[in-house]
Design an enzyme around this catalytic site. Structure first.
Site, PDB file in Angstrom:
ATOM      1  N   HIS A 257       0.855  -1.203   0.000  1.00 24.73           N
ATOM      2  CA  HIS A 257       0.000   0.000   0.000  1.00 24.73           C
ATOM      3  C   HIS A 257       0.882   1.241   0.000  1.00 24.73           C
ATOM      4  O   HIS A 257       1.391   1.667   1.048  1.00 24.73           O
ATOM      5  CB  HIS A 257      -0.928  -0.017   1.219  1.00 24.73           C
ATOM      6  CG  HIS A 257      -1.976   1.059   1.190  1.00 24.73           C
ATOM      7  ND1 HIS A 257      -3.322   0.796   1.144  1.00 24.73           N
ATOM      8  CD2 HIS A 257      -1.874   2.413   1.199  1.00 24.73           C
ATOM      9  CE1 HIS A 257      -4.002   1.933   1.130  1.00 24.73           C
ATOM     10  NE2 HIS A 257      -3.130   2.940   1.170  1.00 24.73           N
TER      11      HIS A 257
ATOM     12  N   HIS B 112      -9.631   1.683  -0.577  1.00 20.31           N
ATOM     13  CA  HIS B 112      -9.482   2.312   0.735  1.00 20.31           C
ATOM     14  C   HIS B 112     -10.843   2.301   1.426  1.00 20.31           C
ATOM     15  O   HIS B 112     -11.824   2.842   0.896  1.00 20.31           O
ATOM     16  CB  HIS B 112      -9.039   3.771   0.603  1.00 20.31           C
ATOM     17  CG  HIS B 112      -7.601   3.973   0.233  1.00 20.31           C
ATOM     18  ND1 HIS B 112      -7.016   3.417  -0.870  1.00 20.31           N
ATOM     19  CD2 HIS B 112      -6.624   4.707   0.843  1.00 20.31           C
ATOM     20  CE1 HIS B 112      -5.750   3.794  -0.929  1.00 20.31           C
ATOM     21  NE2 HIS B 112      -5.482   4.577   0.093  1.00 20.31           N
TER      22      HIS B 112
ATOM     23  N   GLU C 242     -10.933   3.530   6.968  1.00 19.61           N
ATOM     24  CA  GLU C 242      -9.910   4.477   7.443  1.00 19.61           C
ATOM     25  C   GLU C 242     -10.692   5.623   8.090  1.00 19.61           C
ATOM     26  O   GLU C 242     -10.684   5.759   9.311  1.00 19.61           O
ATOM     27  CB  GLU C 242      -9.037   4.970   6.281  1.00 19.61           C
ATOM     28  CG  GLU C 242      -7.937   5.948   6.698  1.00 19.61           C
ATOM     29  CD  GLU C 242      -7.229   6.614   5.504  1.00 19.61           C
ATOM     30  OE1 GLU C 242      -7.809   6.667   4.399  1.00 19.61           O
ATOM     31  OE2 GLU C 242      -6.103   7.121   5.696  1.00 19.61           O
TER      32      GLU C 242
ATOM     33  N   ASP D  84       1.990   3.912   3.023  1.00 16.07           N
ATOM     34  CA  ASP D  84       0.990   4.814   2.434  1.00 16.07           C
ATOM     35  C   ASP D  84       1.687   5.944   1.668  1.00 16.07           C
ATOM     36  O   ASP D  84       1.846   5.849   0.453  1.00 16.07           O
ATOM     37  CB  ASP D  84       0.064   5.359   3.532  1.00 16.07           C
ATOM     38  CG  ASP D  84      -1.334   5.683   3.058  1.00 16.07           C
ATOM     39  OD1 ASP D  84      -1.635   5.405   1.890  1.00 16.07           O
ATOM     40  OD2 ASP D  84      -2.136   6.193   3.866  1.00 16.07           O
TER      41      ASP D  84
HETATM   42  N1  ADE Z   1      -4.422   9.156  -0.914  1.00 15.42           N
HETATM   43  C1  ADE Z   1      -3.179   9.158  -0.467  1.00 15.42           C
HETATM   44  N2  ADE Z   1      -3.127   8.746   0.821  1.00 15.42           N
HETATM   45  C2  ADE Z   1      -4.403   8.478   1.178  1.00 15.42           C
HETATM   46  C3  ADE Z   1      -5.025   8.021   2.366  1.00 15.42           C
HETATM   47  N3  ADE Z   1      -4.333   7.735   3.475  1.00 15.42           N
HETATM   48  N4  ADE Z   1      -6.366   7.889   2.369  1.00 15.42           N
HETATM   49  C4  ADE Z   1      -7.072   8.162   1.283  1.00 15.42           C
HETATM   50  N5  ADE Z   1      -6.547   8.587   0.135  1.00 15.42           N
HETATM   51  C5  ADE Z   1      -5.224   8.757   0.090  1.00 15.42           C
HETATM   52 ZN    ZN Z   2      -3.504   4.993   0.803  1.00 14.74          ZN
END
Ligand code: ADE
Ligand code: ZN
Length: 330
Positions: A12, A192, A195, A273
């Site tokens: 990721h 995603h 989160e 990330d």
């Molecule tokens: N784009 C880049 N990092 C991200 C994240 N943590 N959550 C959603 N979109 C993203």
């Molecule tokens: Zn991401």
């Protein structure tokens, strides 16, 4: 073994999100673009919250104009990532930032990125594969265009399709058409979820997009039945603890649910990330996890097994990576 030396698999990772601030500043200067507002006093990226992070991210990305810029970015990022011990990387590539999803432009950007990746593999031994990623807050039409770019270039290098961006915008089912296109092109699928959205966002992503992996997914911990479901079905979470902590989702490493998810039998993996945005690296993630949860080299080796099994690359590539993990040269 030191954390740096441990071989690592990272699933990721956003290519633009890995751009060192110095590179972005340099490119902005060459193009006479003023993006000074996105940097803090220490020269790093500065943002207040997630919504602001997305704006700073897009401002930084706006200096990457030509395919050659993405080649330079890929070269820089892969050299650094290899130095962290990463042997296999799946990086998210966004056609929206590469010629606004125009298919012929996308071919040119992708060619530049793939060439730079092949060169980095020869020089540093790191294997990179691309996961074409649409941006949720750009809407379903843009997602379809990105999925077309993905389907048309699916192959040895482009191995997956995913979605990043603002989870508060739209519902997973709005993007089902894009994910169906990618599935038909035999791409691996990730999105995603969990989160900024709660457990329901993970449930919807699984039901409506039928993905193989979930990006983040950590908020599944708030629903024990969902945790059981993830453990039973073997859905893989691409967990990015340093990102979650930097963005304020959890107060500390000790509060992060990755260890609880793992102990509950959920398949977790570890990634960065957007490393410079979150002041992290793969080595730092490993060190913090070892400190917070007493994870050992064996724990990390087991995590790599999960990550390799969940990687979207072909079998031959997977077998070569397996040898690297076992300390044999492929
Ligand atoms: N784009 C880049 N990092 C991200 C994240 N943590 N959550 C959603 N979109 C993203
Ligand atoms: Zn991401």
């Amino acid at each position: 073994m030191s954390a740096t030396d441990l071989p690592k698999i990272e699933l990721h990772h956003h290519l633009e999100g890995a751009a060192p601030p110095a590179l972005i500043r340099d490119m902005a200067k060459a193009r006479h673009m003023d993006i000074s507002g996105i940097f803090g006093p220490d020269g790093g990226y500065a943002y207040r919250d997630f919504a602001h992070f997305l704006r700073v991210y897009e401002a930084a990305t706006s200096v990457l104009k030509e395919p050659a810029d993405f080649a330079r970015l890929t070269e820089t990022v892969l050299e650094r990532t290899a130095a962290e011990g990463v042997v296999y990387l799946e990086s998210f590539l966004s056609p929206d930032f590469c010629g606004r999803c125009d298919l012929s432009a996308w071919h040119e950007y992708l060619h530049a990125i793939a060439e730079a990746a092949a060169d980095a593999e020869r020089r540093h031994g790191i294997v990179m594969r691309g996961v074409v990623t649409c941006i949720r807050h750009f809407g379903p039409d843009a997602a379809r265009k990105a999925a077309l770019c993905a389907a048309e270039t699916a192959g040895d290098f482009i191995v997956g399709f995913g979605m990043a961006g603002d989870e508060s915008k739209g519902r997973p089912r709005d993007f089902a058409y894009a994910f169906d296109m990618a599935r038909e092109a035999r791409l691996g699928l990730t999105v995603h979820a969990g989160e900024w959205g709660g457990p329901q966002s993970v449930r919807e992503a699984l039901a409506d997009l039928r993905v193989d992996r979930i990006g983040h997914g950590v908020r599944a911990i708030e629903d024990p039945r969902l945790v059981d479901h993830l453990a039973e079905t073997g859905v893989v979470l691409e967990v990015c603890p340093g990102s979650n902590i930097a963005l304020g989702l959890y107060r500390s490493w000790a509060d992060h649910p990755i260890d609880r998810l793992r102990r509950a039998g959920v398949k977790v993996t570890v990634s960065t990330d957007d490393p410079p945005f979150f002041g992290t690296t793969m080595t730092r993630e490993y060190e913090r996890l070892a400190d917070a949860f007493d994870w050992t080299d064996d724990t990390f080796a087991a995590l790599n097994d999960v990550a390799l099994a969940a990687a979207f690359c072909d079998e031959d590539t997977g077998a070569a990576i397996r040898k690297r993990l076992e300390g044999k040269n492929a």
